[in-house]
Design a protein around this motif. Structure first.
Motif, PDB file in Angstrom:
ATOM      1  N   GLN A 149     -21.511   7.016  -4.172  1.00 55.69           N
ATOM      2  CA  GLN A 149     -21.506   8.332  -3.442  1.00 55.69           C
ATOM      3  C   GLN A 149     -20.251   8.590  -2.659  1.00 55.69           C
ATOM      4  OE1 GLN A 149     -25.276   9.081  -1.697  1.00 55.69           O
ATOM      5  NE2 GLN A 149     -26.522   9.139  -3.653  1.00 55.69           N
ATOM      6  N   THR A 150     -20.175   7.478  -1.750  1.00 55.98           N
ATOM      7  CA  THR A 150     -19.000   7.365  -0.644  1.00 55.98           C
ATOM      8  C   THR A 150     -17.726   7.479  -1.254  1.00 55.98           C
ATOM      9  OG1 THR A 150     -20.492   6.226   0.965  1.00 55.98           O
ATOM     10  CG2 THR A 150     -17.944   6.105   1.108  1.00 55.98           C
ATOM     11  N   LEU A 151     -17.515   6.769  -2.128  1.00 57.87           N
ATOM     12  CA  LEU A 151     -16.171   6.611  -2.754  1.00 57.87           C
ATOM     13  C   LEU A 151     -15.909   7.914  -3.619  1.00 57.87           C
ATOM     14  CD1 LEU A 151     -16.537   2.779  -3.992  1.00 57.87           C
ATOM     15  CD2 LEU A 151     -14.952   3.670  -2.197  1.00 57.87           C
ATOM     16  N   ALA A 152     -16.815   8.406  -4.206  1.00 52.09           N
ATOM     17  CA  ALA A 152     -16.591   9.740  -5.145  1.00 52.09           C
ATOM     18  C   ALA A 152     -16.224  10.729  -4.022  1.00 52.09           C
ATOM     19  CB  ALA A 152     -17.922  10.066  -5.736  1.00 52.09           C
ATOM     20  N   ALA A 153     -16.952  10.779  -2.887  1.00 62.23           N
ATOM     21  CA  ALA A 153     -16.678  11.911  -1.936  1.00 62.23           C
ATOM     22  C   ALA A 153     -15.175  11.860  -1.303  1.00 62.23           C
ATOM     23  CB  ALA A 153     -17.698  11.956  -0.702  1.00 62.23           C
ATOM     24  N   ILE A 154     -14.650  10.661  -1.206  1.00 64.64           N
ATOM     25  CA  ILE A 154     -13.403  10.362  -0.809  1.00 64.64           C
ATOM     26  C   ILE A 154     -12.351  10.533  -1.771  1.00 64.64           C
ATOM     27  CG2 ILE A 154     -11.847   8.344   0.089  1.00 64.64           C
ATOM     28  CD1 ILE A 154     -14.079   6.892   1.315  1.00 64.64           C
ATOM     29  N   ARG A 155     -12.632  10.412  -3.133  1.00 59.95           N
ATOM     30  CA  ARG A 155     -11.660  10.610  -4.191  1.00 59.95           C
ATOM     31  C   ARG A 155     -11.585  12.185  -4.490  1.00 59.95           C
ATOM     32  NH1 ARG A 155     -12.780   8.714 -10.415  1.00 59.95           N
ATOM     33  NH2 ARG A 155     -10.696   9.486 -11.331  1.00 59.95           N
TER      34      ARG A 155
ATOM     35  N   SER B 282       5.373  -8.237  -3.700  1.00 59.39           N
ATOM     36  CA  SER B 282       6.186  -8.137  -2.497  1.00 59.39           C
ATOM     37  C   SER B 282       6.258  -6.438  -2.199  1.00 59.39           C
ATOM     38  CB  SER B 282       7.700  -8.960  -3.041  1.00 59.39           C
ATOM     39  OG  SER B 282       8.202  -8.244  -4.138  1.00 59.39           O
ATOM     40  N   GLU B 283       7.196  -6.258  -1.460  1.00 59.51           N
ATOM     41  CA  GLU B 283       7.079  -4.935  -0.891  1.00 59.51           C
ATOM     42  C   GLU B 283       7.792  -4.099  -2.099  1.00 59.51           C
ATOM     43  OE1 GLU B 283       9.385  -1.314  -0.030  1.00 59.51           O
ATOM     44  OE2 GLU B 283      10.375  -3.369  -0.356  1.00 59.51           O
ATOM     45  N   PRO B 284       8.743  -4.356  -2.925  1.00 57.38           N
ATOM     46  CA  PRO B 284       8.924  -3.285  -3.974  1.00 57.38           C
ATOM     47  C   PRO B 284       7.917  -3.104  -4.963  1.00 57.38           C
ATOM     48  CG  PRO B 284      10.759  -5.068  -3.516  1.00 57.38           C
ATOM     49  CD  PRO B 284       9.468  -5.400  -2.779  1.00 57.38           C
ATOM     50  N   ASP B 285       6.886  -3.854  -5.005  1.00 55.53           N
ATOM     51  CA  ASP B 285       5.677  -3.886  -6.021  1.00 55.53           C
ATOM     52  C   ASP B 285       4.687  -2.681  -5.492  1.00 55.53           C
ATOM     53  OD1 ASP B 285       6.593  -5.880  -7.754  1.00 55.53           O
ATOM     54  OD2 ASP B 285       5.951  -7.304  -6.279  1.00 55.53           O
ATOM     55  N   ILE B 286       4.746  -2.423  -4.158  1.00 57.33           N
ATOM     56  CA  ILE B 286       3.651  -1.710  -3.483  1.00 57.33           C
ATOM     57  C   ILE B 286       3.688  -0.084  -4.135  1.00 57.33           C
ATOM     58  CG2 ILE B 286       2.490  -0.829  -1.592  1.00 57.33           C
ATOM     59  CD1 ILE B 286       3.660  -3.339   0.031  1.00 57.33           C
ATOM     60  N   ASP B 287       2.563   0.244  -4.701  1.00 61.84           N
ATOM     61  CA  ASP B 287       2.550   1.812  -5.404  1.00 61.84           C
ATOM     62  C   ASP B 287       1.969   2.654  -4.491  1.00 61.84           C
ATOM     63  OD1 ASP B 287       3.645   1.042  -7.749  1.00 61.84           O
ATOM     64  OD2 ASP B 287       1.855  -0.454  -8.136  1.00 61.84           O
ATOM     65  N   PHE B 288       0.951   2.268  -3.782  1.00 57.46           N
ATOM     66  CA  PHE B 288       0.207   3.086  -2.733  1.00 57.46           C
ATOM     67  C   PHE B 288      -0.390   2.586  -1.510  1.00 57.46           C
ATOM     68  CE2 PHE B 288      -2.871   1.554  -5.671  1.00 57.46           C
ATOM     69  CZ  PHE B 288      -4.152   1.541  -4.979  1.00 57.46           C
ATOM     70  N   VAL B 289      -0.873   3.300  -0.539  1.00 60.84           N
ATOM     71  CA  VAL B 289      -1.253   2.569   0.641  1.00 60.84           C
ATOM     72  C   VAL B 289      -2.711   3.344   1.014  1.00 60.84           C
ATOM     73  CG1 VAL B 289      -1.178   2.607   3.368  1.00 60.84           C
ATOM     74  CG2 VAL B 289       1.044   2.385   1.663  1.00 60.84           C
ATOM     75  N   ILE B 290      -3.755   2.258   1.566  1.00 63.56           N
ATOM     76  CA  ILE B 290      -4.928   2.930   1.998  1.00 63.56           C
ATOM     77  C   ILE B 290      -4.891   2.357   3.618  1.00 63.56           C
ATOM     78  CG2 ILE B 290      -7.398   2.607   2.090  1.00 63.56           C
ATOM     79  CD1 ILE B 290      -7.171   2.159  -1.023  1.00 63.56           C
ATOM     80  N   SER B 291      -5.199   3.540   4.347  1.00 61.99           N
ATOM     81  CA  SER B 291      -4.847   3.370   5.923  1.00 61.99           C
ATOM     82  C   SER B 291      -6.450   3.783   6.404  1.00 61.99           C
ATOM     83  CB  SER B 291      -3.888   4.112   6.267  1.00 61.99           C
ATOM     84  OG  SER B 291      -3.821   4.315   7.533  1.00 61.99           O
ATOM     85  N   ASN B 292      -6.814   3.119   7.757  1.00 67.68           N
ATOM     86  CA  ASN B 292      -7.713   3.738   8.489  1.00 67.68           C
ATOM     87  C   ASN B 292      -7.198   4.482   9.476  1.00 67.68           C
ATOM     88  OD1 ASN B 292      -6.795   1.736  10.179  1.00 67.68           O
ATOM     89  ND2 ASN B 292      -8.822   1.244  10.927  1.00 67.68           N
TER      90      ASN B 292
ATOM     91  N   THR C 227      -0.763   7.665  -0.137  1.00 70.00           N
ATOM     92  CA  THR C 227      -1.592   7.182   0.879  1.00 70.00           C
ATOM     93  C   THR C 227      -2.967   8.008   0.904  1.00 70.00           C
ATOM     94  OG1 THR C 227       0.446   6.846   2.315  1.00 70.00           O
ATOM     95  CG2 THR C 227      -1.312   6.579   3.467  1.00 70.00           C
ATOM     96  N   ALA C 228      -4.014   7.044   1.133  1.00 70.15           N
ATOM     97  CA  ALA C 228      -5.229   7.450   1.264  1.00 70.15           C
ATOM     98  C   ALA C 228      -6.001   7.345   2.691  1.00 70.15           C
ATOM     99  CB  ALA C 228      -6.380   6.822   0.170  1.00 70.15           C
ATOM    100  N   TYR C 229      -6.382   8.353   3.226  1.00 67.86           N
ATOM    101  CA  TYR C 229      -7.170   8.191   4.620  1.00 67.86           C
ATOM    102  C   TYR C 229      -8.359   8.501   4.410  1.00 67.86           C
ATOM    103  CZ  TYR C 229      -2.338   8.472   6.242  1.00 67.86           C
ATOM    104  OH  TYR C 229      -0.882   8.059   6.580  1.00 67.86           O
ATOM    105  N   PRO C 230      -9.261   7.396   4.152  1.00 66.95           N
ATOM    106  CA  PRO C 230     -10.725   7.982   4.295  1.00 66.95           C
ATOM    107  C   PRO C 230     -11.472   8.922   5.413  1.00 66.95           C
ATOM    108  CG  PRO C 230     -10.199   5.470   3.604  1.00 66.95           C
ATOM    109  CD  PRO C 230      -9.077   6.142   3.835  1.00 66.95           C
TER     110      PRO C 230
END
Length: 347
Positions: A22-28, A251-261, A289-292
């Motif tokens: 439920q939590t992840l669905a709400a964030i999505r 490595s850094e070039p491989d990063i596609d997205f960020v999840i941050s608190n 970037t996802a901000y829960p």
């Protein structure tokens, strides 16, 4: 890290859902679990919070409430696998000690983990521990989790945290510091509460084609934390990010997205604004970037495990905007952490 760790399952209870699904669905879905709460001090004042709806008998005291949240999320995470609880170690991050959380009036910090284990009705591995330090400290325990499984005989580790900022003590100190979101402060935090755990294993489980793996992490201490009278220059966050990719993994070039608190505070936004351009040097059209916290508010020590859980879920359910993510975590006391995760496929 000497080798990857796999997120094989998890559990959560937040204002947006009473379980991880439920939590992840709400964030999505970018839903909001915010509501107005009437305060006793100052009497009649309204404050925006993200509070878990529950029967009053489950939160008769602050200590009992945290234990109930943690036990529920722990049992959910344990139930996603087949290993016995005796072969499972718990690494728990409770509220940071400097906050003098009212839960500690009911349960002393050294006794907190034992109270959670008792509430689960299970027996867990003797290597189980509780560690101070907030959301970022959860990431710092990844090496410890690997050691417990490799050297102390545990089959898996439940890594997570529990916290609530919806209490008189935290609300009073945050209000005094001008850090709460309200009509007079658009760049403030929304107090939330949650428990979240990820179930870590050394190897992929089952016959699934896709798995979520943690390849590296970094940890650093910020001297100009939010409790000081200075804004952060992002040095610790930058150091944690660089250490997280300083290995054989992505490595850094491989990063596609960020999840941050990141919680919406002016301090948090300033720190990210300075640190990120110094780390993400590869040209990108966008950096999703996802901000829960936009859904469940500031959840303190539970934020580390929730970020890992969200990254893993996005890989496994194929809604991630890429194959590699970095989780950026900040603790109120200045600890900063980053963890690099990737979508792994096997034939």
């Amino acid at each position: 890290m000497k080798r990857p760790l796999y997120v094989a399952g998890g559990g959560a209870v937040t204002a947006a859902g009473l379980n991880a699904r439920q939590t992840l669905a709400a964030i999505r879905a970018s839903l909001s679990a915010f509501e107005e709460m009437t305060l006793a001090e100052p009497f009649g004042a309204l404050q925006i919070v993200a509070r878990i709806p529950t029967h009053h008998r489950l939160r008769r005291t602050d200590g009992e409430w945290l234990v109930n949240m943690a036990a529920r999320a722990t049992n959910e995470a344990l139930g996603t696998g087949t290993s016995a609880s005796e072969a499972t170690a718990i690494l728990l991050t409770p509220p940071e000690s400097f906050r003098k959380h009212p839960a500690y009036h009911d349960i002393a910090p050294p006794e907190f983990l034992a109270a959670v284990i008792k509430a689960t009705g299970q027996r867990f591995h003797a290597a189980s521990r509780a560690t101070d330090g907030g959301a970022a400290a959860t990431i710092g325990l990844l090496e410890r989790a690997l050691e417990i499984m490799e050297q102390q005989g545990a089959e898996q580790v439940l890594l997570g945290g529990v916290d609530s900022l919806v209490n008189d003590t935290d609300l009073a100190r945050l209000r005094q510091a001008g850090r709460l979101k309200g009509e007079e402060n658009a760049q403030g935090l929304v107090p939330g509460e949650a428990a979240a755990f990820v179930r870590l294993t050394r190897n992929p489980e089952g016959k699934a084609h896709v798995h979520a793996a943690i390849h590296g992490f970094g940890l650093a201490q910020e001297q100009d934390n939010v409790l000081s009278d200075r804004y952060s220059q992002g040095r610790a966050l930058l150091g944690a990010l660089r250490d997280a990719v300083n290995g054989s993994g992505p490595s850094e070039p491989d990063i596609d997205f960020v999840i941050s608190n990141g919680n919406g505070e002016r301090y948090s936004g300033w720190e990210q604004l300075i640190a990120r351009p110094r780390f993400y040097r590869t040209r990108r059209e966008t950096l999703p970037t996802a901000y829960p916290a936009m859904t469940i508010g500031e959840i303190g020590a539970a934020g580390g495990a929730l970020a890992l859980l969200l990254a893993a879920d996005s890989f496994l359910k194929d809604y991630a905007p890429g194959k590699t993510a970095v989780c950026e975590l900040a603790s109120e006391n200045g600890l900063r952490a980053a963890a690099v995760m990737a979508r792994m496929t096997r034939r």
